[in-house]
Each structure stands twice: as structure tokens, then as C-alpha cells.
Design a protein around this motif. Structure first.
Motif, PDB file in Angstrom:
ATOM      1  N   MET A  96      64.440 -41.286 -38.306  1.00  0.00           N
ATOM      2  CA  MET A  96      64.581 -39.939 -37.735  1.00  0.00           C
ATOM      3  C   MET A  96      63.205 -39.473 -37.250  1.00  0.00           C
ATOM      4  N   GLU A  97      63.140 -39.036 -36.016  1.00  0.00           N
ATOM      5  CA  GLU A  97      61.874 -38.617 -35.420  1.00  0.00           C
ATOM      6  C   GLU A  97      61.812 -37.084 -35.324  1.00  0.00           C
ATOM      7  N   PHE A  98      60.597 -36.576 -35.242  1.00  0.00           N
ATOM      8  CA  PHE A  98      60.390 -35.132 -35.240  1.00  0.00           C
ATOM      9  C   PHE A  98      59.637 -34.703 -33.976  1.00  0.00           C
ATOM     10  N   GLY A  99      59.878 -33.455 -33.576  1.00  0.00           N
ATOM     11  CA  GLY A  99      59.214 -32.906 -32.398  1.00  0.00           C
ATOM     12  C   GLY A  99      59.105 -31.395 -32.501  1.00  0.00           C
ATOM     13  N   PHE A 100      58.539 -30.794 -31.447  1.00  0.00           N
ATOM     14  CA  PHE A 100      58.384 -29.346 -31.384  1.00  0.00           C
ATOM     15  C   PHE A 100      58.902 -28.832 -30.047  1.00  0.00           C
ATOM     16  N   ASN A 101      59.485 -27.631 -30.069  1.00  0.00           N
ATOM     17  CA  ASN A 101      59.705 -26.878 -28.836  1.00  0.00           C
ATOM     18  C   ASN A 101      58.393 -26.183 -28.485  1.00  0.00           C
ATOM     19  N   TYR A 102      58.055 -26.193 -27.201  1.00  0.00           N
ATOM     20  CA  TYR A 102      56.749 -25.693 -26.770  1.00  0.00           C
ATOM     21  C   TYR A 102      56.936 -24.842 -25.532  1.00  0.00           C
ATOM     22  N   LEU A 103      56.668 -23.536 -25.655  1.00  0.00           N
ATOM     23  CA  LEU A 103      56.770 -22.599 -24.544  1.00  0.00           C
ATOM     24  C   LEU A 103      55.413 -21.938 -24.328  1.00  0.00           C
ATOM     25  N   PRO A 104      54.500 -22.603 -23.639  1.00  0.00           N
ATOM     26  CA  PRO A 104      53.170 -22.013 -23.457  1.00  0.00           C
ATOM     27  C   PRO A 104      53.194 -20.716 -22.662  1.00  0.00           C
ATOM     28  N   SER A 105      54.216 -20.525 -21.800  1.00  0.00           N
ATOM     29  CA  SER A 105      54.289 -19.287 -21.021  1.00  0.00           C
ATOM     30  C   SER A 105      54.577 -18.083 -21.904  1.00  0.00           C
ATOM     31  N   VAL A 106      55.008 -18.317 -23.129  1.00  0.00           N
ATOM     32  CA  VAL A 106      55.244 -17.234 -24.084  1.00  0.00           C
ATOM     33  C   VAL A 106      54.242 -17.307 -25.231  1.00  0.00           C
ATOM     34  N   GLY A 107      54.094 -18.483 -25.821  1.00  0.00           N
ATOM     35  CA  GLY A 107      53.257 -18.602 -26.997  1.00  0.00           C
ATOM     36  C   GLY A 107      51.774 -18.480 -26.723  1.00  0.00           C
ATOM     37  N   LEU A 108      51.333 -18.792 -25.500  1.00  0.00           N
ATOM     38  CA  LEU A 108      49.907 -18.734 -25.180  1.00  0.00           C
ATOM     39  C   LEU A 108      49.555 -17.538 -24.297  1.00  0.00           C
ATOM     40  N   VAL A 109      50.514 -16.682 -24.025  1.00  0.00           N
ATOM     41  CA  VAL A 109      50.267 -15.495 -23.201  1.00  0.00           C
ATOM     42  C   VAL A 109      50.492 -14.266 -24.073  1.00  0.00           C
ATOM     43  N   GLU A 110      49.433 -13.543 -24.342  1.00  0.00           N
ATOM     44  CA  GLU A 110      49.529 -12.361 -25.193  1.00  0.00           C
ATOM     45  C   GLU A 110      49.813 -11.153 -24.314  1.00  0.00           C
ATOM     46  N   ASP A 111      51.039 -10.671 -24.449  1.00  0.00           N
ATOM     47  CA  ASP A 111      51.560  -9.676 -23.518  1.00  0.00           C
ATOM     48  C   ASP A 111      51.473  -8.283 -24.135  1.00  0.00           C
ATOM     49  N   PHE A 112      50.513  -7.512 -23.678  1.00  0.00           N
ATOM     50  CA  PHE A 112      50.365  -6.136 -24.119  1.00  0.00           C
ATOM     51  C   PHE A 112      50.725  -5.177 -22.981  1.00  0.00           C
ATOM     52  N   SER A 113      51.710  -5.558 -22.205  1.00  0.00           N
ATOM     53  CA  SER A 113      52.123  -4.698 -21.105  1.00  0.00           C
ATOM     54  C   SER A 113      52.716  -3.415 -21.682  1.00  0.00           C
ATOM     55  N   PRO A 114      52.569  -2.298 -20.966  1.00  0.00           N
ATOM     56  CA  PRO A 114      52.090  -2.217 -19.581  1.00  0.00           C
ATOM     57  C   PRO A 114      50.580  -2.030 -19.452  1.00  0.00           C
ATOM     58  N   TYR A 115      49.821  -2.396 -20.472  1.00  0.00           N
ATOM     59  CA  TYR A 115      48.396  -2.096 -20.453  1.00  0.00           C
ATOM     60  C   TYR A 115      47.526  -3.296 -20.088  1.00  0.00           C
ATOM     61  N   TRP A 116      47.781  -4.458 -20.699  1.00  0.00           N
ATOM     62  CA  TRP A 116      47.036  -5.638 -20.300  1.00  0.00           C
ATOM     63  C   TRP A 116      47.757  -6.883 -20.784  1.00  0.00           C
ATOM     64  N   ILE A 117      47.358  -8.016 -20.195  1.00  0.00           N
ATOM     65  CA  ILE A 117      47.896  -9.320 -20.567  1.00  0.00           C
ATOM     66  C   ILE A 117      46.729 -10.293 -20.653  1.00  0.00           C
ATOM     67  N   GLU A 118      46.728 -11.142 -21.666  1.00  0.00           N
ATOM     68  CA  GLU A 118      45.698 -12.166 -21.781  1.00  0.00           C
ATOM     69  C   GLU A 118      46.366 -13.530 -21.751  1.00  0.00           C
ATOM     70  N   ASN A 119      45.986 -14.338 -20.779  1.00  0.00           N
ATOM     71  CA  ASN A 119      46.587 -15.661 -20.593  1.00  0.00           C
ATOM     72  C   ASN A 119      45.655 -16.734 -21.156  1.00  0.00           C
ATOM     73  N   LYS A 120      46.108 -17.400 -22.224  1.00  0.00           N
ATOM     74  CA  LYS A 120      45.323 -18.462 -22.853  1.00  0.00           C
ATOM     75  C   LYS A 120      45.905 -19.840 -22.551  1.00  0.00           C
ATOM     76  N   TRP A 121      46.761 -19.928 -21.553  1.00  0.00           N
ATOM     77  CA  TRP A 121      47.375 -21.206 -21.197  1.00  0.00           C
ATOM     78  C   TRP A 121      46.387 -21.997 -20.350  1.00  0.00           C
ATOM     79  N   THR A 122      45.638 -22.873 -20.998  1.00  0.00           N
ATOM     80  CA  THR A 122      44.665 -23.709 -20.321  1.00  0.00           C
ATOM     81  C   THR A 122      44.925 -25.169 -20.678  1.00  0.00           C
ATOM     82  N   ALA A 123      44.397 -26.066 -19.864  1.00  0.00           N
ATOM     83  CA  ALA A 123      44.570 -27.494 -20.134  1.00  0.00           C
ATOM     84  C   ALA A 123      43.937 -27.871 -21.467  1.00  0.00           C
TER      85      ALA A 123
END
Length: 707
Positions: free
Chosen positions: A1-28
Motif C-alpha cells: 500500500m502506497e501513500f501520497g498527499f493532496n497538494y493545493l498550492p493555490s490555497v495552501g501557499l496563498v495567504e488570503d487576507f482579502s479584502p485587505y491584502w494577499i501574500e503569495n508564497k507559491w514559488t518553485a
């Protein structure tokens, strides 16, 4: 049995403080670190998501649609290099509007690089209509003929699999595996949940004789309430679930959802079910349990069975007090040849790549590594030892051996008194006093909220993550304080004063001019012994100091907590305040207008409209008079309007006009474009239903809610 992860960088690496600011940490660099951490935990798979298939249709807050495909492609390449196989999900919430040509384009882009290609996630109700199954049959035929990916799947319930087998045999034959989502219906796992899934649910899929994969499950249990599950219940249930899965089912792979906790509200609320905290630090129970299961059931051909890697980052009060030690051990009776390298915070040390041959059962110690201090930083640090053995290829994937350690170098909490206060926020405390409280108590003071499912809990999680990223300590979040329950000597209370009785008690300690009884007024107050004389109401708990973040409603409370966060969180993104004018009714015109102040420049405008009461087959016109811009949204097709506009003046007006039927605006966003790239520095995303009574042209405007 093998294991893996679900990975949503557009959500998990983007800190959304709208409507005031957003910080995008999605980098290579961040993605590479994440992929190597996954591998260090024993993962062999990662499941990426492209949502929607037309990423220009809605976009992702903080992420340029122009950059999105390149980021996904880079993520797939980083995953391959880390030794992970790829499961890619192409998703659209509107299957009827799904463009088959666009699906084929994505398959051509990414299919040759992935091991499993999935079309549509969790839209189970669609497959009760055989017309939709026929459409999926057509998509699968085209994908199979194109040879873009040898393994295809989509989410079905067991009875729908049977319908596909009887009515669409080619579609059924092209299903390479059956995905299963295995969550519990309660706040956390219990033994009854585990046994129900093993005894009743999974066998309904097993009868078809196809490979099974649990593409979503998690250690915490329930998505929203799982964050409050006890460590004991999570541990017992997860171990039982994994042991029974391996022994009694034909499940081939298990994907944990998700890889990290999220700062963002944009998926399903306060989701804290990752194995890493939002800041990237490992969760004590979840990370250990995941690795324990992954290594226990690791296939024999995995290099992790042959070479053991270890890396350690010693603690110190600052960057100069840290040092790294590492080691490699050959677990076999044959020579293992290969190369290793050390990465600190995504960058390789100056020692570079080193070749080595490990004799049978030999251990190589790697000590006194130069250059470590220059790579460390205040906050979270990741150190990774990567071993790539010669010939360590399993199928098409070169599996690596990875060891990972993480450390937080604390930094003092400083409250910046400079930024202008967000609208409606008042401070009944000195900034230095608040900083003193946070330095003394924040990592151990409980954060009290009203209810686990309410928005104040989401805000508490965000503040908790920021405190942890700064100090290394994470205060507990406690919904619904119980009477006669002793607590710590300090507390943080985040609450709406209209529905939290602790907040209502605190209001009595606040001067009347600062109280939050006035709608949209919010306060940050530091109070000493605020519950003295009220022990009958709060039990024996009487904290000596309370930091109170209170407001009347969600929007005001959001402004309060966000204002505090941006004063203590060292983000390097500009905070731009937009003036949200009311949508003004022009009598008898069937038109709504939004007026706001913005900095002149180029913007990307995104508007998504929907019908009311199921009416459709008409168009909504969006106009920006100052730019002489006019665009049309076709409701029958269901597309969004996305366009670039040039704004020459500070006062911007956007007019929305419907046809003969009622309509609603579900999303309206305005994104600043800097140097030709959508940087999302200025952000507008609020939702309001605009229902037009077309007989009397009477507009009904509901309150704004989070977008």
C-alpha cells in the motif's frame, strides 16, 4: 500500500487576507521543499488539482492565470525529481460548461508527465444523469485515443459504477482505478467510523475487481471539527484504519488531504487537517502518524528500505547558535553508490553534491557543515538531506531518500504602530503593552471563540498560525468555554459581542465610547482581571490578563484581527485599502453600479454572474464607462468575464445591467497588474446577491459575505 498527499498550492501557499491584502508564497523553491518533505514522510504520490480546467475563468486569488500552468508544470517536475508519482485532477464545478477541447489541451500539456489523470472531483450527483455519463464517455474515448495518460478515473459512487458497467462498457473499461473518499461523519474519527468504512463502504467498490485508491482522507477526521479532536482519538483511529486497510482491502494507495493546514478561507472553512502547520512546521501527532504508516507499508522496492538518512538541526537562541549534523546508513549487505546534498530553506549549501559509496551496513557521518548560519533565518527553517542512489529508479520515477528536520528560531513580537488602522478598528491599549502581552503569553494563552463552525474560529486559526510562525509556540483554540473549567492565567478572546457571553462580560470593562454595540465597530483591548466579581458566570477561571478582539459582525471582526496581524506579521506585500461604495440603484434602469477609489493603472477585471431561481438563456452586460469598456456574460454558457482595463482616474465606476431576468453577481474582482503580470496587489472580492424584480424593477441587496 502506497501513500501520497493532496497538494493545493493555490490555497495552501496563498495567504488570503482579502479584502485587505494577499501574500503569495507559491514559488518553485517552496514547492521543491514541500515535495522533498513529502518524500521524507514516506510518500510515493502527490495529487495536484487544476481548478477550474479553464484557470482564466475564475482564477486563483493571489496567483496570476498567466503563471498558473507554469507553476503546476514546475510542481510536477519538482515532484518527479523528489521521487513522487503524479495524480492530476482536472476539475470544473460546471460540468455542462466543461469545454472538451480545453480538457484535451490540458491533457496534452500535462498528461505525458502524470501517472493518473482524473476528470472532475466529488461531483457525485452528476452521474445520476446518464447524459453526463455519456459525455464523460466521450472525454475518456478522446483521452484514450490521444494516449495522453494510461490511467484515467473520476469520482463515482458504487451504484454509479454499476450503471457505467451496464450502460457504458467502454467508459467502464477505461476506468483504470476507482477513487474513494473516506471521511468520517463526526468531528473526529472513532472506531465505529473505521469499522463502517472497512466492513460496509469499501467492499461496495471492491466487488468490481478494479484497483482502489483512497484519494482523500485525513488523520484528524471531520474537516471542520477535526482540528479539535484529541490526540488520543486521532492516533487510535488512524492506526486501526491503516492496519485494517492493509490487511483486509485491495486499496493500493492512500492520499492524505491535505499536506498542510491552510491560512485561507477559500476552500471549506477553517481546515486544519494537514500534517504541517500553515507556517510549514510539522504537526506533532499528524506528521509522526503519517510517516509511521507510510514506512510500515512501504513497498519492498523503495530505496528507503535500502538507505536510511538522518539530519538534525540543533537548537540555539539565534542563527549563529545552530549547527547541522547528518548521516547516511546502508541497510543492506551490498554496496550502495550514489550522491547526497544538503538543502537549507530551499538552497543547497556550498558543499554541493558529494559522491559516495556506502559499504554493507556502513554509516557515514556528515558533521561540521560550513555555511549553515548564512542560510538560517528567524522563523521556520527547513533542513533536508537528499540521497539519490545510482539506479534507484522504480518504473518511470527515480525515487530518492530524503531526511528532513524543521526548526523555528523565535523572534520577538513587535507591534507596529505605523500602519493606518483598518476602517472601524479601535485600540484601547498601548501598542507596546500588546507586544509585551504577546511575548509573555501568546504561545501558551488559549484563544477563546464562540463556536467551532463560526467565522471567529477561522480568524483564531490565522492569529494562531502567525503567533506560531513568530515564536514557535501555538496557543490552543477553545470553542465554547465550559463553566467551572480552570484555564491559564491569560487569554485571547476573539468574538462577536452579540453572541458570545464572555465578550458581553468584557464589554462592561470597556468605556462606553469603545464598546462594540454599534454595528461594524471593532476593538482591540488589553484588560487586567476583567472577570473579577463574575466568577459565578465563568466558573473558577479568572485570567489576570485578556487580549480582547471584539466586534459586532464578521466583517468588523475580520478587520480587527487582520489589523492586529498586519502589525505583528512581517509581510512584504503592500496593504491597499479600497473604498467600497454602495451599489447604487438607478430607478427603472435595471442597472447596478459600483464605485470605488483605486490607484490609476492597469487592472484585470473578473466578474462572474449567475441566474436566480434557475432562469437562464440571457446575458448580463458589464461596462466601465471611464475606459469605454463593455463585456457580456452569457449565462447559458456559464462563463465569467475576464478582461484587462486601463484606469486613468482614481474614481472607478463599474456598471452591471441584466436582461429581462433576475440575476446575481457571485464574484467581482479587480486585480492590479504590475509589469504585465497579475500581481493581485489590489484586490476586490466580495459577494452580494443582486436580485432584480424585473416586474417592478425593485432591487433587493443582501449583506456582503466573504467571497
Amino acid at each position: 500500500m502506497e501513500f501520497g498527499f493532496n497538494y493545493l498550492p493555490s490555497v495552501g501557499l496563498v495567504e488570503d487576507f482579502s479584502p485587505y491584502w494577499i501574500e503569495n508564497k507559491w514559488t518553485a523553491e517552496q514547492v521543491e521543499t514541500d515535495m522533498l518533505i513529502m518524500r521524507s514522510l514516506g510518500a510515493r504520490w502527490v495529487r495536484f488539482h487544476i481548478m477550474p480546467v479553464d484557470y482564466r475563468q475564475d482564477g486563483h486569488s493571489g496567483v496570476s492565470p498567466d503563471a498558473y500552468p507554469g507553476l503546476i508544470r514546475a510542481g510536477i517536475e519538482k515532484a518527479r525529481r523528489a521521487g513522487l508519482s503524479i495524480h492530476l485532477d482536472l476539475h470544473s464545478d460546471d460540468f455542462a460548461a466543461l469545454d472538451i477541447d480545453l480538457v484535451m489541451k490540458r491533457a496534452e500539456e500535462f498528461g505525458p508527465q502524470v501517472d493518473v489523470l482524473q476528470i472532475i472531483n466529488e461531483c457525485y450527483a452528476l452521474w445520476n444523469d446518464e447524459k453526463n455519463l455519456a459525455r464523460m464517455d466521450e472525454i475518456f474515448r478522446l483521452l484514450s485515443q490521444g494516449g495522453y495518460c494510461r490511467n484515467l478515473c473520476f469520482d463515482l459512487m458504487p451504484e454509479q459504477v454499476e450503471t457505467a458497467r451496464r450502460r457504458f462498457p467502454v467508459l467502464y473499461e477505461n476506468l483504470s482505478l476507482l477513487p474513494i473518499h473516506a471521511y468520517c461523519p463526526h468531528h473526529s474519527w472513532d472506531i465505529a467510523d473505521v469499522d463502517r468504512l472497512i466492513d460496509d463502504y469499501i467492499p461496495r467498490y471492491a466487488v468490481f475487481g478494479k484497483p482502489l485508491a483512497i484519494t482523500e482522507t485525513n488523520i484528524s477526521g471531520g474537516l471542520r471539527g477535526g482540528a479539535f479532536a484529541s490526540d488520543e482519538s486521532k492516533t487510535a483511529a488512524w492506526r486501526r484504519f491503516m492496519d485494517r486497510l492493509a490487511a483486509e482491502t485491495e486499496v493500493k494507495a492512500v492520499f492524505h488531504h491535505c499536506f498542510r493546514n491552510k491560512m485561507s478561507w477559500r476552500e471549506y472553512g477553517h481546515s486544519q487537517c494537514g500534517v504541517l502547520h500553515c507556517c510549514g512546521y510539522p504537526k506533532t501527532v499528524e506528521a509522526v502518524l503519517y510517516r509511521e504508516s507510510a514506512l510500515k507499508y512501504l513497498p519492498a522496492d523503495d530505496p528507503l528500505k535500502s538507505v536510511q538518512a538522518e539530519v538534525d538541526l540543533s537548537d540555539g537562541e539565534d542563527t549563529s547558535g545552530h549547527c547541522v549534523t547528518a548521516g547516511l546508513t546502508n541497510l543492506t549487505d551490498v554496496v550502495q553508490s550514489g550522491s547526497y546534498r544538503l538543502l537549507v530553506n530551499g538552497s543547497a549549501l556550498e558543499t554541493g553534491v558529494s559522491r559516495v559509496g556506502l559499504k554493507a551496513f556502513e554509516t557515514l557521518r556528515i558533521d561540521s557543515i560550513p555555511g549553515i548560519e548564512q542560510r538560517l533565518k528567524p522563523g521556520v527553517n527547513h533542513v533536508i538531506l537528499l540521497w539519490e542512489g545510482d539506479g534507484s529508479r522504480v518504473g518511470s520515477v527515480r525515487r530518492s531518500v530524503v531526511s528532513w528536520t524543521s526548526s523555528i528560531i523565535p523572534m520577538p513580537v513587535v507591534v507596529d504602530g505605523g500602519p493606518e488602522r483598518l476602517p472601524g478598528v479601535q485600540y484601547l491599549a498601548d501598542y507596546k503593552a500588546i507586544a509585551g502581552f504577546l511575548n509573555d503569553y501568546a504561545s501558551r494563552a488559549d484563544i477563546h471563540v464562540t463556536n467551532a463552525a463560526w467565522f471567529d474560529t477561522e480568524l483564531a486559526f490565522r492569529l494562531q498560525n502567525v503567533i506560531q510562525g513568530l515564536t514557535g509556540g501555538a496557543p490552543s483554540i477553545r470553542p465554547m468555554l465550559l463553566p467551572c473549567d480552570k484555564r491559564s492565567d491569560a487569554a485571547i478572546i476573539i468574538a462577536q459581542s452579540r453572541n458570545n457571553y464572555l465578550a458581553q462580560l468584557l464589554e462592561n470593562s470597556i468605556p462606553s465610547d469603545y464598546r462594540t454595540s454599534v454595528k461594524r465597530q471593532g476593538i482591540v483591548a488589553l484588560l487586567d482581571y476583567p472577570f473579577t466579581g463574575k466568577e459565578l458566570l465563568v466558573g473558577e477561571w479568572n485570567p489576570s490578563r485578556v487580549l480582547y478582539c471584539g466586534a459586532y459582525d464578521d466583517d468588523a471582526l475580520k478587520a480587527v484581527v487582520y489589523d492586529l496581524i498586519r502589525r505583528i506579521w512581517p509581510v512584504e506585500v503592500p496593504v491597499s485599502l479600497l473604498d467600497y461604495a454602495d451599489l447604487v440603484h438607478l430607478a427603472g434602469s435595471g442597472e447596478r453600479r459600483l464605485r470605488m477609489r483605486v490607484v490609476p493603472g492597469r487592472y484585470r477585471l473578473v466578474v462572474k454572474a449567475g441566474s436566480v431561481n434557475g432562469s437562464g438563456g440571457y446575458e448580463t452586460v458589464v461596462r466601465v464607462p471611464a475606459c469605454s469598456f463593455e463585456g457580456v456574460i452569457d449565462h447559458e454558457i456559464g462563463r465569467s468575464l475576464v478582461s484587462e482595463i486601463n484606469v486613468a482616474e482614481e474614481n472607478l465606476e463599474i456598471a452591471v445591467q441584466s436582461g429581462a431576468h433576475p440575476f446575481s453577481i457571485s464574484t467581482l474582482e479587480l486585480h492590479d497588474i504590475v509589469f504585465g503580470v497579475s500581481d493581485r496587489r489590489y484586490y476586490f472580492n466580495r459577494r452580494r446577491n443582486l436580485d432584480l424584480d424585473y416586474q417592478g424593477f425593485r432591487w433587493i441587496a443582501e449583506d456582503f459575505s466573504e467571497g
